[in-house]
Design an enzyme around this catalytic site. Structure first.
Site, PDB file in Angstrom:
ATOM      1  N   CYS A 170       0.573  72.571 120.485  1.00 13.25           N
ATOM      2  CA  CYS A 170       1.734  71.805 120.964  1.00 13.25           C
ATOM      3  C   CYS A 170       1.247  70.530 121.636  1.00 13.25           C
ATOM      4  O   CYS A 170       1.363  70.350 122.851  1.00 13.25           O
ATOM      5  CB  CYS A 170       2.561  72.657 121.923  1.00 13.25           C
ATOM      6  SG  CYS A 170       4.229  72.022 122.223  1.00 13.25           S
ATOM      7  N   CYS A 219       3.538  71.582 114.478  1.00 12.75           N
ATOM      8  CA  CYS A 219       4.592  72.577 114.308  1.00 12.75           C
ATOM      9  C   CYS A 219       4.355  73.435 113.066  1.00 12.75           C
ATOM     10  O   CYS A 219       4.818  74.580 113.016  1.00 12.75           O
ATOM     11  CB  CYS A 219       5.952  71.890 114.230  1.00 12.75           C
ATOM     12  SG  CYS A 219       6.426  70.999 115.749  1.00 12.75           S
ATOM     13  N   LYS A 228      -0.281  71.895 142.650  1.00 14.99           N
ATOM     14  CA  LYS A 228      -0.875  72.506 141.457  1.00 14.99           C
ATOM     15  C   LYS A 228      -2.306  72.942 141.731  1.00 14.99           C
ATOM     16  O   LYS A 228      -2.707  74.076 141.392  1.00 14.99           O
ATOM     17  CB  LYS A 228      -0.844  71.523 140.291  1.00 14.99           C
ATOM     18  CG  LYS A 228      -1.419  72.082 138.999  1.00 14.99           C
ATOM     19  CD  LYS A 228      -1.932  71.000 138.074  1.00 14.99           C
ATOM     20  CE  LYS A 228      -3.273  70.495 138.541  1.00 14.99           C
ATOM     21  NZ  LYS A 228      -3.898  69.561 137.569  1.00 14.99           N
ATOM     22  N   CYS A 260       2.461  76.442 114.092  1.00 14.87           N
ATOM     23  CA  CYS A 260       3.060  77.217 115.183  1.00 14.87           C
ATOM     24  C   CYS A 260       4.034  78.242 114.625  1.00 14.87           C
ATOM     25  O   CYS A 260       4.942  77.908 113.843  1.00 14.87           O
ATOM     26  CB  CYS A 260       3.759  76.295 116.170  1.00 14.87           C
ATOM     27  SG  CYS A 260       4.500  77.149 117.575  1.00 14.87           S
ATOM     28  N   CYS A 263      11.702  77.814 118.823  1.00 15.89           N
ATOM     29  CA  CYS A 263      11.445  76.526 119.475  1.00 15.89           C
ATOM     30  C   CYS A 263      12.524  75.532 119.067  1.00 15.89           C
ATOM     31  O   CYS A 263      12.572  75.091 117.906  1.00 15.89           O
ATOM     32  CB  CYS A 263      10.067  76.000 119.080  1.00 15.89           C
ATOM     33  SG  CYS A 263       9.662  74.401 119.851  1.00 15.89           S
TER      34      CYS A 263
END
Length: 416
Positions: A349, A356, A261, A359, A367
């Site tokens: 998130c 939620c 990463k 979102c 989702c």
């Protein structure tokens, strides 16, 4: 002197020399009586001497150079070399000198660098409606200022003037960011820069005391280990890479404390090279919640290698997330997806208690992991009251329920 004593003295003075059956350059000295024992049953058998002197040539060696004790064993005997303190001439071993009995040490073969996988044998199929989901997340991120936007690893380079120092500052920021929030990482990088003289460079880290580096980064996770990693990495960069950050994933991953990463993000930020996706906990969590993996993965790097037949299953689980995404996500989106999803995961998130209601994906049905909340939420508040008008009465705890209205999508977003 008696006759018996004279006989014993004479017998002890008689020595016989013979070549050693084990080494041509060794001469054994034994009592002559050992070679020609006296007749008669009462004659004692002389004890064989176990102490010999090694002679490398015909020139007499200095007294007390080397004495070897040989065990009474066949050719596989062990030799214990005892060198006296006053010895000044070392023993030189040549090609004809056997050394198999003197040492059993095995030379270790150099460790081979492991290549980082870049693709799946069988590409992962693109998830349905992924482009619509991606564009909606991008639109929400355009109205959010997340910690990664102002304190991410890409911000460390802007406080340096030299290009090499900019790349090194980016790498150091990435190494400190593991298991650490962006706010803490940014403060640690700033403090480290001040501790080494105002410029975060390879030579400055090498010249700085270990205690100064440790004190500067003491707030990050695993700071003791990262102190060693940063100092060792600076040494490697100076010795092997001309004090600059490498330009390949395999070379970056060969540095202490640098994983895939960090390598991909370092190449994207420092060198503007797009060779892969940097997958962290935010990218792993959000892509799994969106159902973008054929089989849900258990950790960030496992999001990389689903379908691989690698024998080391435990290590390969750390590879699947990135390879899954790289197999179907367009290449031009690889450099931005980490920054996009990290900010989305920091603000909306969340790992625990995702917002939620704020979102747009939940209302659009994009989702599958969206949590359904009731229209009205009650919250209990503890209020302390005292009986009577005075303050000397008994204390009474009263629980009051407060109703919180439902939060509409889009509420709570910070506009940039």
């Amino acid at each position: 002197m008696s006759a018996a004593k004279r006989s014993a003295s004479t017998r002890a003075a008689r020595l016989a020399a013979r070549a050693s059956p084990y080494h041509a350059s060794v001469t054994l000295f034994e009592a002559a009586d050992a070679l020609e024992p006296e007749a008669g049953p009462s004659a004692p058998s002389p004890r064989r001497s176990k102490r010999i002197k090694l002679e490398a040539d015909t020139t007499p060696e200095p007294a007390g150079v080397l004495v070897a004790d040989l065990e009474d064993a066949p050719k596989t005997r062990k030799v214990k070399a005892k060198v006296k303190a006053e010895a000044t001439t070392p023993l030189t071993l040549t090609s004809s000198t056997p050394v198999s009995h003197a040492t059993n040490s095995k030379s270790r073969s150099p460790k081979k660098a492991k290549l980082i996988p870049q693709s799946l044998e069988i590409p992962h199929p693109p998830p349905p409606r992924w482009k619509e989901t991606y564009d909606m997340i991008k639109d929400m991120r355009s109205h959010i200022v997340a910690p990664v936007d102002t304190m991410g690893c890409d911000q460390a380079q802007f406080k340096e003037q030299d290009p090499k120092n900019q790349r090194f500052a980016t790498l150091v920021s990435l190494m400190l960011s593991s298991q650490t929030k962006d706010e803490v990482t940014d403060a640690a990088v700033t403090k480290l820069r001040e501790a080494v003289g105002g410029t975060l460079s390879v030579n400055a880290i090498i010249a700085a005391d270990e205690s100064a580096v440790s004190e500067a980064i003491a707030k990050v996770g695993f700071w003791r280990r990262k102190t060693q990693y940063i100092r060792q990495t600076a040494q490697r960069l100076r010795d092997d890479f001309d004090s600059d950050v490498p330009k390949t994933v395999d070379e970056l991953c060969s540095l202490p404390g640098v994983g895939p990463k960090m390598a991909f993000l370092a190449l994207q930020v420092a060198w503007k090279l797009n060779v892969g996706i940097g997958v962290d906990v935010h990218v792993h969590r959000i892509t799994n919640r969106l159902g973008w993996h054929r089989k849900p993965t258990k950790n960030p790097e496992e999001t990389r290698l689903v379908g691989s037949t690698c024998q080391f299953a435990l290590k390969c689980m750390m590879l699947s997330c990135r390879l899954n995404l790289q197999s179907w996500l367009p290449t031009e989106l690889h450099p931005e997806i980490n920054h996009l999803l990290v900010g989305f995961g920091q603000m909306i998130c969340l790992p625990v208690g995702p917002r939620c209601n704020s979102c747009q994906l939940s209302t659009a049905g994009l989702c599958p992991s969206a949590q359904k909340t009731s229209g009205r939420k009650t919250q209990k508040i503890l209020v302390n009251e005292y009986a009577g008008s005075g303050s000397s009465g008994p204390k009474v705890d009263i629980m009051v329920e407060e109703t919180v209205p439902k939060q509409e999508p889009g509420d709570g977003l910070v506009d940039s």
